[in-house]
Design an enzyme around this catalytic site. Structure first.
Site, PDB file in Angstrom:
ATOM      1  N   LYS A 141       0.829  -1.209   0.000  1.00 30.85           N
ATOM      2  CA  LYS A 141       0.000   0.000   0.000  1.00 30.85           C
ATOM      3  C   LYS A 141       0.856   1.249   0.000  1.00 30.85           C
ATOM      4  O   LYS A 141       0.522   2.232  -0.655  1.00 30.85           O
ATOM      5  CB  LYS A 141      -0.962   0.017   1.195  1.00 30.85           C
ATOM      6  CG  LYS A 141      -2.085  -0.986   1.054  1.00 30.85           C
ATOM      7  CD  LYS A 141      -3.317  -0.586   1.849  1.00 30.85           C
ATOM      8  CE  LYS A 141      -4.458  -1.558   1.567  1.00 30.85           C
ATOM      9  NZ  LYS A 141      -5.600  -1.379   2.449  1.00 30.85           N
ATOM     10  N   LYS A 172     -13.745  -3.812  -6.102  1.00 38.33           N
ATOM     11  CA  LYS A 172     -14.075  -2.381  -6.091  1.00 38.33           C
ATOM     12  C   LYS A 172     -13.049  -1.590  -6.869  1.00 38.33           C
ATOM     13  O   LYS A 172     -13.338  -0.569  -7.448  1.00 38.33           O
ATOM     14  CB  LYS A 172     -14.060  -1.857  -4.654  1.00 38.33           C
ATOM     15  CG  LYS A 172     -15.245  -2.276  -3.846  1.00 38.33           C
ATOM     16  CD  LYS A 172     -15.118  -1.789  -2.429  1.00 38.33           C
ATOM     17  CE  LYS A 172     -14.255  -2.717  -1.626  1.00 38.33           C
ATOM     18  NZ  LYS A 172     -14.645  -3.006  -0.271  1.00 38.33           N
ATOM     19  N   LYS A 193     -10.445 -11.168 -10.135  1.00 43.67           N
ATOM     20  CA  LYS A 193     -11.636 -11.223  -9.291  1.00 43.67           C
ATOM     21  C   LYS A 193     -12.404  -9.906  -9.365  1.00 43.67           C
ATOM     22  O   LYS A 193     -11.819  -8.845  -9.601  1.00 43.67           O
ATOM     23  CB  LYS A 193     -11.270 -11.574  -7.854  1.00 43.67           C
ATOM     24  CG  LYS A 193     -10.608 -10.475  -7.074  1.00 43.67           C
ATOM     25  CD  LYS A 193     -10.574 -10.804  -5.583  1.00 43.67           C
ATOM     26  CE  LYS A 193     -10.242  -9.529  -4.826  1.00 43.67           C
ATOM     27  NZ  LYS A 193     -10.667  -9.472  -3.463  1.00 43.67           N
TER      28      LYS A 193
HETATM   29  P1  ATP Z   1     -10.669  -4.191  -3.069  1.00 46.33           P
HETATM   30  O1  ATP Z   1     -11.282  -3.959  -4.397  1.00 46.33           O
HETATM   31  O2  ATP Z   1     -10.294  -2.916  -2.344  1.00 46.33           O
HETATM   32  O3  ATP Z   1      -9.606  -5.248  -3.077  1.00 46.33           O
HETATM   33  P2  ATP Z   1     -12.608  -6.034  -2.387  1.00 46.33           P
HETATM   34  O4  ATP Z   1     -13.757  -5.720  -3.259  1.00 46.33           O
HETATM   35  O5  ATP Z   1     -11.674  -7.118  -2.804  1.00 46.33           O
HETATM   36  O6  ATP Z   1     -11.806  -4.728  -2.147  1.00 46.33           O
HETATM   37  P3  ATP Z   1     -12.505  -6.516   0.464  1.00 46.33           P
HETATM   38  O7  ATP Z   1     -13.016  -5.384   1.301  1.00 46.33           O
HETATM   39  O8  ATP Z   1     -11.055  -6.735   0.345  1.00 46.33           O
HETATM   40  O9  ATP Z   1     -13.202  -6.363  -0.979  1.00 46.33           O
HETATM   41  O10 ATP Z   1     -13.143  -7.876   0.921  1.00 46.33           O
HETATM   42  C1  ATP Z   1     -14.297  -8.042   1.693  1.00 46.33           C
HETATM   43  C2  ATP Z   1     -14.646  -9.504   1.662  1.00 46.33           C
HETATM   44  O11 ATP Z   1     -15.175  -9.878   0.375  1.00 46.33           O
HETATM   45  C3  ATP Z   1     -13.458 -10.433   1.901  1.00 46.33           C
HETATM   46  O12 ATP Z   1     -13.867 -11.479   2.738  1.00 46.33           O
HETATM   47  C4  ATP Z   1     -13.137 -10.980   0.507  1.00 46.33           C
HETATM   48  O13 ATP Z   1     -12.565 -12.267   0.554  1.00 46.33           O
HETATM   49  C5  ATP Z   1     -14.489 -11.005  -0.161  1.00 46.33           C
HETATM   50  N1  ATP Z   1     -14.381 -10.811  -1.613  1.00 46.33           N
HETATM   51  C6  ATP Z   1     -13.950  -9.690  -2.240  1.00 46.33           C
HETATM   52  N2  ATP Z   1     -14.006  -9.828  -3.582  1.00 46.33           N
HETATM   53  C7  ATP Z   1     -14.479 -11.079  -3.828  1.00 46.33           C
HETATM   54  C8  ATP Z   1     -14.787 -11.824  -5.029  1.00 46.33           C
HETATM   55  N3  ATP Z   1     -14.622 -11.299  -6.234  1.00 46.33           N
HETATM   56  N4  ATP Z   1     -15.256 -13.089  -4.916  1.00 46.33           N
HETATM   57  C9  ATP Z   1     -15.453 -13.617  -3.689  1.00 46.33           C
HETATM   58  N5  ATP Z   1     -15.197 -12.986  -2.522  1.00 46.33           N
HETATM   59  C10 ATP Z   1     -14.717 -11.726  -2.573  1.00 46.33           C
END
Ligand code: ATP
Ligand code: LTN
Length: 328
Positions: free
Chosen positions: A111, A197, A194
């Site tokens: 980060k 956001k 994946k």
């Molecule tokens: P960023 O985009 O900032 O990486 P994110 O969308 O990946 O954020 P997080 O806040 O890191 O979301 O994760 C929140 C929860 O959602 C975690 O438990 C993570 O494992 C799950 N998660 C996030 N994206 C996915 C996905 N595409 N498929 C399944 N689980 C997910």
């Protein structure tokens, strides 16, 4: 019953990947465990510098957690900053972790490298100490975390053992557990990454609040694969397999069984879009109801904070006593 704690940062909109991969398991887990879920707004402050942004996301995330089915009478849902013990124990934890240990955290290295010329807060560096406080305050037995958070769990355990060794038995040593395999949802435009956001395209991301027309359209435009065979095979057919897995998560059938029902991409895309619309319809309705009744939402959060504080206050007092601080 195991005490299980899992927290989520209020940064940006919740998407279908968060729901199918994580939140849906939280909802199921509240009936099996003594579940605590924090919306960790203080953690979000490490990278935010505009007023109101974290507060707005916190309210929206709270409404979404209740809308997906977390029950405030069963699980304990709270906002981190409402339970002041987090900040108080957080400081104590900062004094139990070394500069060197914090410097070795890969999340900090990643980060901070990404922020380049941006303001780099000290909070981003000491973040793991606050996270250790989040976990240890609740005598947590298990923390379901993905790979990316394993190192944070390790440092939490190290800090807890060090404290217990120096000052006497104070904290329960938490275990990292693999979350129950939820669906792994991929970006609809780039099915090898994946859904996230921070992904590149809006077209590849299904927000929990997208309207039905937008959802149907995004699925219609989802990237599929060169040939036209419907088969579940993540390696060679990532686009089609992603659709099958999402449809399976909505219907409870297996992706393989669903694959056998389709010969063309068009109907698969249409059905998956419709299934997601129906899955999200009641969640969206409940979300909008809650957002329209801020007083109710505030009262649910107040109730959660009260339940959380009952546990957190006892642990903080125990730590302070063992440290030998003079009672107030
Ligand atoms: P960023 O985009 O900032 O990486 P994110 O969308 O990946 O954020 P997080 O806040 O890191 O979301 O994760 C929140 C929860 O959602 C975690 O438990 C993570 O494992 C799950 N998660 C996030 N994206 C996915 C996905 N595409 N498929 C399944 N689980 C997910
Ligand atoms: N660091 C985590 C969020 C988080 C957390 C916690 C998770 C903060 N405190 C306590 C589990 C337990 C993240 O970035 N996903």
């Amino acid at each position: 019953m195991a005490r299980v704690l899992s927290c989520i940062q209020p940064t940006g909109d919740v998407h279908l990947g968060n729901y199918l991969g994580a939140l849906r398991n939280w909802v199921a887990g509240q009936h099996e465990n003594d579940a605590f879920h924090g919306i960790v707004d203080l953690h979000a402050l490490t990278v935010i510098d505009q007023p109101g942004v974290v507060g707005k996301s916190t309210i929206e995330l709270a409404a979404m957690l209740f809308a997906v089915g977390l029950d405030p009478d069963i699980a304990t849902i709270f906002v981190q900053s409402h339970v002041t013990e987090h900040s108080q124990l957080g400081w104590i934890m900062e004094c139990q972790v070394s500069f060197g240990e914090l410097g070795r955290m890969t999340q900090f290295k990643d980060k901070s490298a990404k922020r380049e010329a941006d303001f780099l807060s000290a909070g981003l560096f000491t973040y793991p100490a606050l996270m250790a406080a989040d976990i240890l305050l609740y005598d947590t037995d298990e923390v379901p975390v993905g790979e990316d958070q394993r190192q944070h769990l390790e440092i939490t355990r190290d800090i807890a053992m060090r404290f217990n060794h120096r000052f006497g038995e104070t904290f329960v040593i938490p275990k990292a557990v693999m979350p129950k395999a939820g669906a792994r949802v991929m970006d609809l435009q780039d099915p090898t990454s994946k859904m996230s956001k921070t992904g590149d395209t809006d077209a590849g991301l299904i927000s929990m609040l997208d309207d039905p027309a937008a959802i149907v359209k995004k699925f219609k435009r989802a990237v599929t694969d060169g040939d036209s065979e419907v088969r579940f095979d993540r390696a060679t057919k990532p686009g089609v397999s992603n659709l099958l897995e999402i449809l399976a998560a909505c219907t409870g059938e297996t992706p393989e069984a669903l694959a056998a029902k389709y010969t063309q991409y068009g109907p698969l895309k249409a059905d998956t879009g419709e299934a997601v619309v129906e899955l999200l319809r009641p969640i969206q309705a409940r979300y909008h109801e809650l957002m329209a009744d801020r007083a109710e939402l505030q009262s649910l959060l107040r109730k959660g904070a009260q339940k959380a504080r009952v546990v957190a206050a006892v642990t903080l007092a125990r730590a302070q006593t063992h440290l030998g601080l003079v009672p107030a």
